[in-house]
Design a protein around this motif. Sequence first.
Motif, PDB file in Angstrom:
ATOM      1  N   LYS A   1      51.795  40.902 -32.023  1.00 50.37           N
ATOM      2  CA  LYS A   1      52.657  40.084 -31.172  1.00 50.37           C
ATOM      3  C   LYS A   1      52.551  40.577 -29.733  1.00 50.37           C
ATOM      4  CE  LYS A   1      56.523  40.100 -33.601  1.00 50.37           C
ATOM      5  NZ  LYS A   1      57.973  40.051 -33.770  1.00 50.37           N
ATOM      6  N   GLN A   2      52.675  39.642 -28.808  1.00 48.49           N
ATOM      7  CA  GLN A   2      52.656  40.069 -27.416  1.00 48.49           C
ATOM      8  C   GLN A   2      53.934  40.824 -27.119  1.00 48.49           C
ATOM      9  OE1 GLN A   2      52.407  36.972 -24.520  1.00 48.49           O
ATOM     10  NE2 GLN A   2      52.194  38.426 -22.838  1.00 48.49           N
ATOM     11  N   ARG A   3      53.747  41.955 -26.462  1.00 54.48           N
ATOM     12  CA  ARG A   3      54.919  42.743 -26.127  1.00 54.48           C
ATOM     13  C   ARG A   3      55.693  42.042 -25.005  1.00 54.48           C
ATOM     14  NH1 ARG A   3      54.930  48.355 -23.853  1.00 54.48           N
ATOM     15  NH2 ARG A   3      52.905  47.732 -23.069  1.00 54.48           N
ATOM     16  N   GLU A   4      56.967  42.050 -25.139  1.00 51.47           N
ATOM     17  CA  GLU A   4      57.771  41.419 -24.097  1.00 51.47           C
ATOM     18  C   GLU A   4      57.715  42.260 -22.824  1.00 51.47           C
ATOM     19  OE1 GLU A   4      62.335  39.865 -23.413  1.00 51.47           O
ATOM     20  OE2 GLU A   4      61.773  40.815 -25.301  1.00 51.47           O
ATOM     21  N   ILE A   5      57.508  41.571 -21.709  1.00 49.42           N
ATOM     22  CA  ILE A   5      57.425  42.308 -20.449  1.00 49.42           C
ATOM     23  C   ILE A   5      58.821  42.489 -19.883  1.00 49.42           C
ATOM     24  CG2 ILE A   5      56.558  42.284 -18.102  1.00 49.42           C
ATOM     25  CD1 ILE A   5      54.225  40.617 -19.136  1.00 49.42           C
ATOM     26  N   VAL A   6      59.207  43.696 -19.698  1.00 45.80           N
ATOM     27  CA  VAL A   6      60.523  43.986 -19.148  1.00 45.80           C
ATOM     28  C   VAL A   6      60.328  44.702 -17.823  1.00 45.80           C
ATOM     29  CG1 VAL A   6      62.727  45.116 -19.514  1.00 45.80           C
ATOM     30  CG2 VAL A   6      61.427  44.274 -21.465  1.00 45.80           C
ATOM     31  N   ILE A   7      60.967  44.176 -16.787  1.00 41.06           N
ATOM     32  CA  ILE A   7      60.882  44.849 -15.496  1.00 41.06           C
ATOM     33  C   ILE A   7      62.120  45.710 -15.338  1.00 41.06           C
ATOM     34  CG2 ILE A   7      60.705  44.538 -13.023  1.00 41.06           C
ATOM     35  CD1 ILE A   7      59.548  41.772 -13.560  1.00 41.06           C
ATOM     36  N   ARG A   8      61.900  47.006 -15.286  1.00 43.88           N
ATOM     37  CA  ARG A   8      63.022  47.901 -15.013  1.00 43.88           C
ATOM     38  C   ARG A   8      62.866  48.430 -13.611  1.00 43.88           C
ATOM     39  NH1 ARG A   8      61.790  50.392 -19.470  1.00 43.88           N
ATOM     40  NH2 ARG A   8      62.687  49.501 -21.361  1.00 43.88           N
ATOM     41  N   ARG A   9      63.732  47.978 -12.745  1.00 42.81           N
ATOM     42  CA  ARG A   9      63.601  48.426 -11.362  1.00 42.81           C
ATOM     43  C   ARG A   9      64.467  49.659 -11.154  1.00 42.81           C
ATOM     44  NH1 ARG A   9      60.916  44.397  -8.935  1.00 42.81           N
ATOM     45  NH2 ARG A   9      61.320  42.267  -9.654  1.00 42.81           N
ATOM     46  N   GLY A  10      63.932  50.571 -10.318  1.00 38.01           N
ATOM     47  CA  GLY A  10      64.688  51.776 -10.003  1.00 38.01           C
ATOM     48  C   GLY A  10      65.844  51.445  -9.074  1.00 38.01           C
ATOM     49  N   LEU A  11      66.666  52.426  -8.835  1.00 38.81           N
ATOM     50  CA  LEU A  11      67.844  52.220  -7.996  1.00 38.81           C
ATOM     51  C   LEU A  11      67.434  51.808  -6.587  1.00 38.81           C
ATOM     52  CD1 LEU A  11      70.926  52.470  -7.782  1.00 38.81           C
ATOM     53  CD2 LEU A  11      70.564  54.798  -6.925  1.00 38.81           C
ATOM     54  N   ALA A  12      66.415  52.500  -6.036  1.00 38.41           N
ATOM     55  CA  ALA A  12      65.964  52.204  -4.673  1.00 38.41           C
ATOM     56  C   ALA A  12      65.552  50.745  -4.563  1.00 38.41           C
ATOM     57  CB  ALA A  12      64.801  53.122  -4.307  1.00 38.41           C
ATOM     58  N   ASP A  13      64.828  50.270  -5.568  1.00 38.85           N
ATOM     59  CA  ASP A  13      64.372  48.887  -5.535  1.00 38.85           C
ATOM     60  C   ASP A  13      65.518  47.908  -5.604  1.00 38.85           C
ATOM     61  OD1 ASP A  13      61.795  49.260  -5.147  1.00 38.85           O
ATOM     62  OD2 ASP A  13      61.102  48.424  -7.051  1.00 38.85           O
ATOM     63  N   ARG A  14      66.491  48.237  -6.465  1.00 36.57           N
ATOM     64  CA  ARG A  14      67.615  47.307  -6.601  1.00 36.57           C
ATOM     65  C   ARG A  14      68.375  47.193  -5.281  1.00 36.57           C
ATOM     66  NH1 ARG A  14      68.534  49.581 -11.836  1.00 36.57           N
ATOM     67  NH2 ARG A  14      70.411  50.623 -11.126  1.00 36.57           N
ATOM     68  N   ILE A  15      68.605  48.354  -4.650  1.00 35.19           N
ATOM     69  CA  ILE A  15      69.310  48.322  -3.360  1.00 35.19           C
ATOM     70  C   ILE A  15      68.479  47.569  -2.325  1.00 35.19           C
ATOM     71  CG2 ILE A  15      70.172  49.747  -1.468  1.00 35.19           C
ATOM     72  CD1 ILE A  15      70.793  51.888  -3.543  1.00 35.19           C
TER      73      ILE A  15
END
Lengths: 321, 355
Positions: free
Chosen positions: A7-21
């Motif tokens: 199965k294709q792995r689901e792509i999850v974007i986990r952004r760091g704190l710096a990116d979120r800010i």
Amino acid sequence: MESTDLKQREIVIRRGLADRIFRRAMATGAILSLSLLALIASFLLFRGFEVFRDFGFSFITSAKWDSGSADGVTPASFGIAAMLVGSVVTAIIAITVALPFAICVALFLEYYAPSFIRKPLTAVLDLVAAIPSVIYGIWGYTILNNLAAGWAKSLNSWFDWIWFFKVPAPIFTRSPFIAGLLLALMILPITTSVAREVYSQAPRDQIDAAYGLGGTKWGAIRSVVMPFGRSGLVGGAMLGLGRALGETVAVYLVLNLVFKINLQILASAGGNVASLIATRFSEATPYELKGLMAAGLVLFLVTLAVNATATLIVNRARNTA
Amino acid sequence: MSTSSIEATSIPQPQRPWRQAKRAWRQAIVMLVVSVVGATLLMQVTGLAGVIGSYVAFALVFPVVAFLASMKYGKKAGQDKMASAIICLAFGTAFMPWMSILFTVFNRGREAFYSGFLTTDMLVNSSDQPLNMGGLSHAIVGTLILIFIASMVAIPLGIITAIYIVEVKGRFASYARFFTQAMSGVPSIVAGLFIYTTIVVVVFNRFNALAGGLALAILMLPTVARTAEEVLKLVPDDLRAASYAMGASQFSTVFRIVLPTVRSGLVTASILGVARVAGETAPLLLTSQYFVQLTTNILDGPMASLPTYIFANLGAGSDTSVARAWGGSAVLMSIVFILFVTARLLGGRNTKSRH
């Protein structure tokens, strides 16, 4: 070796704190500049609301602008019909004069100019686009006004059987015609640059095909380049129209402000909404100031509508190319 | 096999059948002469006169002569020549008024210049005094201050908007893009009115330079945002991908890779924004107004600027004050020119100003 459960792995974007800010901060800034338009509209509406309420629809349809006497004997009366008509008349004169020149200049730069002068001429065109409006104004006030009054006189003597070339009195300075000519000069760079952009994207193979069929240069331009650039040209013309509708100082300096609907373009009477605001602002009563805010709101909405439409058209022309 | 045998044979010269033959030049001269004669006749008939009148007559006659001269090759050839003539003439005509503006500004502006023109203000002199008294130092300083305030607001905000559109690509990106474009058409007087109702009336209750700077910022923002957006789009995606592949966050990708790559382009965007607003008059009439003395207090009271200096002196009406207005125009024009040339030199070829 059989793997049935690939199965294709689901792509999850986990952004760091710096990116979120960072992303949040950029979004805030963008939305701030986005909301400026709404802020402008709402504040002008808020300030001008009283005048809209008092005069209703006659604010648009009445031509009378009177701040009233201080003792209240003559009541104030505000209507911007004359100024709206003046804005539209001068802007239409401007675009009528500017559009043929814009087409010719754009065609010249793209298809006729020798390549070694194309770059410097384009730079000059960009440069004149940056001439401040007050300098157009002072030039129009001292040079163009007298010059064009002579042209207006000739137009009047040759064509006075056309109603809008008639004049009530033989005074030809400070007329909508002259203001329109000055505005034409001011919007020529922007209209030309849009025209040049769309003309430059005309498909080269079709132009070559036109030549290959034995066509002349003009034939190729008329049958390939012009049809291709038509919609972009309409957008460019509307961008120019929007600019011409909102111009203040230059019009203020070359046009005689008269609160009467005037369609005789050679007569020395006219106005536009922007120059009304500039003229009346310094000596306005508090109530009249609200009228000016309301006039500003009308001007803002009209120019925004014209500009938004123009932007849509130009963007579409850019993208289809 | 020696090379000399090859050299001995004459090297064929490339044929250039498209080059203008001598006959074509001769024809062009004949056409010109015929047009001048025709234009003179036309002037006799219609009453066109003066330099501009003779130009108009020439512009009317020349395309017709060009058409007739090429008619022997057929109607299509005639139309082609006529179109070329009209397009070239229209181009020349369009540039004439601009040349007139530039010439007049610097020619008339010269009168107002003397040693102290750039270094004194108008506090002790009235504008109708002789031209060797007073100057426009206050207006230059005022314009610089106003531009500084506007830049402090509009450049960061414009670049942030561009980053949001190109890098973050958030939910509102397409709206932000469209409305910054549409915003460039906001009439300058409306920006002035808006700042007047908010900053001048509500916050300070008096005219001040900060309000003027903010009004200019509104007009500057779309230019900066649009040009910066175009610049950011030029950054190749490979650079971003490489940065991400090294494990960098978007934050450090933007600030360490993307922005440094286009530094000169962003400077160009800012300068074009400044050039756009340096000559704005209408919003300043409603916010910072005009003042005769050199002031640096941005929070209290009106402040002079070059456009309002020109406007005020033109309004004063006497010969010397109008000369001062022309002098101010020359200074303003020079400032805009310098900004523009700087932007060109820094930005190189691929930075396009957007409207």
